[in-house]
Design a protein around this motif. Structure first.
Motif, PDB file in Angstrom:
ATOM      1  N   TRP A  24       9.111   0.011   2.650  1.00 30.26           N
ATOM      2  CA  TRP A  24       9.579   1.381   2.893  1.00 30.26           C
ATOM      3  C   TRP A  24      10.239   1.468   4.269  1.00 30.26           C
ATOM      4  O   TRP A  24      11.308   2.077   4.413  1.00 30.26           O
ATOM      5  CB  TRP A  24       8.422   2.374   2.810  1.00 30.26           C
ATOM      6  CG  TRP A  24       8.864   3.800   2.920  1.00 30.26           C
ATOM      7  CD1 TRP A  24       9.159   4.658   1.896  1.00 30.26           C
ATOM      8  CD2 TRP A  24       9.083   4.555   4.123  1.00 30.26           C
ATOM      9  NE1 TRP A  24       9.555   5.875   2.387  1.00 30.26           N
ATOM     10  CE2 TRP A  24       9.518   5.848   3.748  1.00 30.26           C
ATOM     11  CE3 TRP A  24       8.962   4.271   5.482  1.00 30.26           C
ATOM     12  CZ2 TRP A  24       9.817   6.847   4.683  1.00 30.26           C
ATOM     13  CZ3 TRP A  24       9.268   5.259   6.424  1.00 30.26           C
ATOM     14  CH2 TRP A  24       9.680   6.530   6.023  1.00 30.26           C
TER      15      TRP A  24
ATOM     16  N   GLU B 235       0.931   5.394  -0.968  1.00 23.96           N
ATOM     17  CA  GLU B 235       2.122   5.289  -1.800  1.00 23.96           C
ATOM     18  C   GLU B 235       2.611   6.557  -2.496  1.00 23.96           C
ATOM     19  O   GLU B 235       3.829   6.763  -2.610  1.00 23.96           O
ATOM     20  CB  GLU B 235       1.919   4.187  -2.859  1.00 23.96           C
ATOM     21  CG  GLU B 235       2.131   2.791  -2.358  1.00 23.96           C
ATOM     22  CD  GLU B 235       1.039   2.285  -1.429  1.00 23.96           C
ATOM     23  OE1 GLU B 235       1.288   1.337  -0.663  1.00 23.96           O
ATOM     24  OE2 GLU B 235      -0.073   2.849  -1.473  1.00 23.96           O
TER      25      GLU B 235
ATOM     26  N   ARG C 139       7.422   0.931  -5.929  1.00 25.36           N
ATOM     27  CA  ARG C 139       8.102   2.067  -5.313  1.00 25.36           C
ATOM     28  C   ARG C 139       9.288   1.654  -4.446  1.00 25.36           C
ATOM     29  O   ARG C 139      10.261   2.395  -4.351  1.00 25.36           O
ATOM     30  CB  ARG C 139       7.085   2.893  -4.533  1.00 25.36           C
ATOM     31  CG  ARG C 139       5.950   3.376  -5.454  1.00 25.36           C
ATOM     32  CD  ARG C 139       4.759   3.916  -4.703  1.00 25.36           C
ATOM     33  NE  ARG C 139       3.556   3.897  -5.516  1.00 25.36           N
ATOM     34  CZ  ARG C 139       3.116   4.902  -6.268  1.00 25.36           C
ATOM     35  NH1 ARG C 139       3.786   6.033  -6.316  1.00 25.36           N
ATOM     36  NH2 ARG C 139       2.006   4.770  -6.962  1.00 25.36           N
TER      37      ARG C 139
ATOM     38  N   SER D  30       7.258  -7.975   3.816  1.00 27.55           N
ATOM     39  CA  SER D  30       7.780  -7.664   2.484  1.00 27.55           C
ATOM     40  C   SER D  30       8.013  -8.907   1.638  1.00 27.55           C
ATOM     41  O   SER D  30       8.163  -8.800   0.416  1.00 27.55           O
ATOM     42  CB  SER D  30       9.090  -6.885   2.597  1.00 27.55           C
ATOM     43  OG  SER D  30       8.928  -5.671   3.292  1.00 27.55           O
TER      44      SER D  30
ATOM     45  N   GLU E 181       4.259  -3.160   0.599  1.00 26.16           N
ATOM     46  CA  GLU E 181       4.927  -1.934   0.159  1.00 26.16           C
ATOM     47  C   GLU E 181       5.295  -1.016   1.323  1.00 26.16           C
ATOM     48  O   GLU E 181       6.438  -0.556   1.413  1.00 26.16           O
ATOM     49  CB  GLU E 181       4.064  -1.183  -0.852  1.00 26.16           C
ATOM     50  CG  GLU E 181       4.599   0.202  -1.210  1.00 26.16           C
ATOM     51  CD  GLU E 181       6.047   0.225  -1.659  1.00 26.16           C
ATOM     52  OE1 GLU E 181       6.737   1.238  -1.409  1.00 26.16           O
ATOM     53  OE2 GLU E 181       6.525  -0.767  -2.265  1.00 26.16           O
TER      54      GLU E 181
ATOM     55  N   ASP F  15       1.525  -0.312  -6.170  1.00 28.50           N
ATOM     56  CA  ASP F  15       2.116  -0.120  -4.847  1.00 28.50           C
ATOM     57  C   ASP F  15       3.584  -0.539  -4.809  1.00 28.50           C
ATOM     58  O   ASP F  15       4.458   0.239  -4.432  1.00 28.50           O
ATOM     59  CB  ASP F  15       1.328  -0.929  -3.808  1.00 28.50           C
ATOM     60  CG  ASP F  15      -0.160  -0.663  -3.885  1.00 28.50           C
ATOM     61  OD1 ASP F  15      -0.573   0.435  -3.485  1.00 28.50           O
ATOM     62  OD2 ASP F  15      -0.900  -1.542  -4.370  1.00 28.50           O
ATOM     63  N   ILE F  16       3.856  -1.776  -5.208  1.00 27.44           N
ATOM     64  CA  ILE F  16       5.156  -2.375  -4.877  1.00 27.44           C
ATOM     65  C   ILE F  16       6.278  -1.923  -5.796  1.00 27.44           C
ATOM     66  O   ILE F  16       7.449  -2.214  -5.508  1.00 27.44           O
ATOM     67  CB  ILE F  16       5.078  -3.910  -4.870  1.00 27.44           C
ATOM     68  CG1 ILE F  16       4.867  -4.479  -6.274  1.00 27.44           C
ATOM     69  CG2 ILE F  16       4.008  -4.390  -3.903  1.00 27.44           C
ATOM     70  CD1 ILE F  16       5.053  -5.994  -6.350  1.00 27.44           C
TER      71      ILE F  16
ATOM     72  N   GLU G 297       9.273  -2.128  -2.802  1.00 28.68           N
ATOM     73  CA  GLU G 297       9.292  -3.549  -2.466  1.00 28.68           C
ATOM     74  C   GLU G 297       9.933  -4.388  -3.567  1.00 28.68           C
ATOM     75  O   GLU G 297      10.669  -5.336  -3.285  1.00 28.68           O
ATOM     76  CB  GLU G 297       7.883  -4.074  -2.192  1.00 28.68           C
ATOM     77  CG  GLU G 297       7.897  -5.517  -1.714  1.00 28.68           C
ATOM     78  CD  GLU G 297       6.517  -6.075  -1.427  1.00 28.68           C
ATOM     79  OE1 GLU G 297       6.432  -7.187  -0.897  1.00 28.68           O
ATOM     80  OE2 GLU G 297       5.518  -5.401  -1.748  1.00 28.68           O
TER      81      GLU G 297
END
Length: 783
Positions: free
Chosen positions: A682, A633, A401, A360, A678, A398-399, A403
């Motif tokens: 999570w 994602e 959400r 991450s 990402e 992606d990130i 990260e």
């Protein structure tokens, strides 16, 4: 499903030892082997790389196997073709893998470009040594390779067999997507040059990377190659090379994207070799190894200039031994990883957790030089403010959400620099990107995710940037056609109809794009509210409710909607038409800021719980079935929707299933593309029992912690303590919770918990408590 092969642990496996040296739990092999099926979204592997890097570092010095995998390293291949200086961790498409170095035992009778198979070497995982900031391997050709890095440089230590010709190749044109041009120059004890590459996911993007390598002894002999010609004694070569993989097959438009206006995206992974003969240029040097078999090199990198690469080398890696650099890299990782300390859990769970945290914090990456200079999105050289750094390599789709929120929580200064960098790029280039590589647009994927990232980071405490300027640029991009790169394809539809209709020019996935825009608009509204712009807040909060325009009461799904306002019935929720890397059943849940509104539209808690139960029949079903796809994602938030539907125990159940089944401590320990961290982020949030559900806000929706004790020490001084006696793999149900000493039945935490810190005390059980958090007053907030 998961392999348990991993970096060997040292003898002391006590919780105290884990706290003192968190880096010891990281296994960089995780994600280098498929952990799930290939559903056509970039393969079923994490696509990570195992090499040396520091947090957010410009240099990622890592081995590249002959078999293609976007991270550069395919665990099941035993052939290394080189050790290149740049990588992305977890993408669905390939780029970088620039300037590979390769030790060769023997001479160079043929051009490496024309005869690449001659110069690869087999190896065994038993002869690899991996840890954060360090990579080592003894190749079967007899050479031992050790790599470590600083922020802008790498240190290499190559040890050759006694009495053998000690040769080093520098394949300047060796970038995985090929080089438009490359230049190499050899000095008495230096090799320098540059390469122009790019083409991420088939985009027209390009970058130029410069390097300066300084060796600890003069060369015994030198030479270069160009295409099929080897020229001993010649100190310079210029020329590019084609891509090392079949760009047409792998990185051109996907079939779906091509059918939907040609927007680029990932391709299915294919086990292709990357060692085909062709044009190319580079250098080879030999060393006198009678006195010493070991050769040391320090390499500076820059995306600005050759002088910048040399200056970075002087600034960070002059007068330092290899061991000193490696120790400093590990210390930096321990500093970062120890912001979260865990107690309890098995060795496998600690390895999975700390490796996820490690992944991450690999990206985004610093792209400014040590003196602050960087190449902007306008093609000009800029200088970052004193004491600040410029960042790129942003997988926005992606990130956003989870990260970006984790970086805001654990690294607020870096998050501030990332947010400022994104706003700078939007100002320089005229629009916000979706997926940036180095200093240019790629436009990969859909939506408008950078607005969400900036708002997320601000909500989680990254305040050291000009938020008002960023908001102004966001509003411009969300309401006006942009110059150059088109930020919001379908914007006219979106503003006129309240949704993007199928067939809108330049749009990949009209319905998915509508939902992405609504989340971006909600994030804009939240940033506006935080800085006191009530009018902008109200305007964009209203636009965020456009998701309702896609809800079809007759089917109970969010659906693509035609320009005349009609829906296509009957509707197949398993269809991916007008969606992106998912289907209608999966995207129907993607209203992360108004869960209660979505539940009401669907008919209430009972119906939604039944639908979610069916949805989670499978956790990672891919794009063609009406079930969850947690290896990608768009459905990552869905397990937490039970909290909104009055059944937190089911959130606890499904989240723990995913933590246990889709992640693990071995090379196949990620069940989909990690996408620059990402999926790993999570896992980190979910193993801590919480999730940043709402774009642009810092409430945390709750599941249950995997570990008995978790302590988060934020650099800004706040501490979050999570106590969960008896927490274990199969003990996931909450029957009681105290927040800062007071009893709570709420399945969420307010923003103030993140901003001020606090203590959570859980009572857990192995059997469900269906009453805890089930009261309507206890559900998380919706907007």
């Amino acid at each position: 499903m998961m392999s348990t092969a991993r970096t060997p642990l040292v003898a002391d496996a006590s919780p105290a030892a884990a706290v003192a040296d968190s880096a010891r739990w990281v296994n960089p092999h995780i994600g280098t082997k498929p952990g799930g099926p290939d559903f056509g979204t970039g393969g079923g592997a994490g696509n990570t790389f195992p090499g040396a890097v520091v947090p957010f570092g410009m240099v990622q010095w890592s081995p590249d196997t002959a078999t293609h995998q976007p991270g550069g390293y395919f665990y099941d291949d035993n052939r290394i073709k080189g050790f290149s200086l740049t990588h992305l961790s977890g993408p669905g498409c390939s780029t970088f893998q620039d300037i590979p170095f390769m030790p060769v035992v023997g001479d160079v009778p043929t051009a490496p470009a024309a005869d690449p198979a001659r110069y690869i070497s087999t190896f065994s995982h038993a002869n690899e040594k991996l840890s954060p900031g360090y990579y080592g391997v003894t190749l079967d050709n007899g050479a031992n390779v050790e790599l470590t890095t600083t922020q802008h440089t790498g240190s290499g230590r190559f040890t050759y067999p006694a009495g053998k010709i000690a040769t080093l190749l520098v394949n300047t044109s060796g970038s995985i997507m090929g080089t438009d041009d490359a230049q190499t120059t050899i000095g008495r004890d230096t090799i320098s040059g540059w390469a122009v590459s790019g083409r991420f996911c088939g985009a027209g993007h390009r970058y130029r990377v410069h390097f300066q390598a300084k060796f600890d002894r003069p060369f015994a002999s030198i030479g270069t190659w160009k295409d099929s010609a080897v020229t001993p004694g010649v100190s310079a070569a210029t020329g590019g090379s084609p891509a090392k993989i079949n760009a047409t097959a792998l990185l051109a438009k996907t079939a779906q994207a091509a059918a939907e206006r040609g927007v680029v995206g990932p391709q299915p992974a294919q086990a292709l070799d990357t060692i085909a003969a062709g044009p190319g240029t580079g250098a080879f040097v030999t060393f006198d190894n009678l006195m010493s078999q070991t050769v040391n090199v320090q390499v500076g990198l820059s995306f600005v200039s050759l002088a910048g690469a040399a200056a970075n080398l002087v600034a960070e890696n002059t007068g330092r031994t290899f061991d000193e650099v490696a120790a400093a890299a590990r210390a930096e990782w321990n500093k970062r990883l120890s912001t979260i300390k865990i107690q309890g859990g098995s060795d496998a769970e600690r390895t999975t957790f700390y490796t996820a945290l490690y992944h991450s914090l690999l990206h985004p990456n610093v792209i400014s030089d040590a003196d602050g200079r960087y190449l902007g999105f306008d093609g000009r050289v800029h200088v970052a403010p004193e004491g600040r750094r410029q960042f790129s390599n942003l997988s926005g789709w992606d990130i956003y959400r989870s990260e970006s929120q984790l970086i805001g929580l654990l690294a607020p200064q870096e998050a501030s620099d990332i947010a400022r960098s994104m706003a700078d790029f939007a100002e320089q280039g005229g629009s916000w990107d979706r997926w940036s590589v180095t200093n240019g647009y790629t436009g990969v994927m859909n939506g408008d995710p950078y607005h969400i990232i900036v708002s997320n980071m601000h909500a989680f405490g990254a305040r050291d940037f000009d938020a008002a300027k960023a908001l102004q640029l966001m509003v411009r991009g969300a309401t006006q056609p942009t110059r150059g790169y088109e930020e919001r394809p379908g914007l006219d539809d979106y503003q006129r109809l309240g949704y993007v209709a199928p067939g809108a020019p330049g749009v990949w996935g009209s319905a998915a794009t509508t939902l992405e825009y609504t989340s971006a608009d909600f994030a804009i509204s939240q940033l506006a509210g935080r800085i006191g712009d009530a009018a902008t807040h109200d305007t964009f909060a209203k636009r965020a409710q456009y998701w309702r325009n896609l809800f079809n009461p007759s089917s109970g799904y969010l659906q693509p909607r035609n320009r005349d306002g009609s829906f296509t019935d009957p509707y197949d929720p398993a269809s991916g038409n007008d969606w992106v890397e998912g289907n209608g059943a999966q995207y129907t849940w993607m209203v992360p800021y108004n869960g209660q509104g979505l539940i009401a539209a669907m008919g209430g808690n009972d119906k939604v719980r039944q639908r979610l139960d069916f949805f989670f029949t499978k956790l990672n079903a891919g794009t063609k079935e009406p079930y969850a796809f947690l290896g990608n994602e768009p459905t990552l938030q869905t397990p937490y929707l039970y909290d909104y539907a009055g059944a937190p125990y089911k959130t606890q159940q499904v989240v723990r299933r995913a933590v246990n089944e889709l992640y693990g401590p071995g090379p196949d320990g990620i069940a989909g593309n990690d996408d620059l961290g990402e999926l790993s982020s999570w896992y980190v949030w979910s193993a801590m029992g919480m999730y940043p559900m709402i774009p642009g806000r810092a409430e945390l929706v709750l599941a249950s912690p995997l570990f008995e004790r978790i302590t988060i020490d934020r650099p800004s001084g706040q501490r979050i303590e999570i106590n969960a006696p008896g927490a274990a793999k199969d003990t996931q149900y909450v029957s009681g919770l105290k927040v800062n000493g007071g009893g709570s039945t709420r399945a969420w935490l307010p923003e103030s918990f993140v901003s001020t810190g606090g203590t959570l005390d859980y009572t857990l059980s192995s059997t469900p408590d269906t009453a805890w958090g089930a009261n309507p007053a206890d559900v998380p907030p919706s907007f």
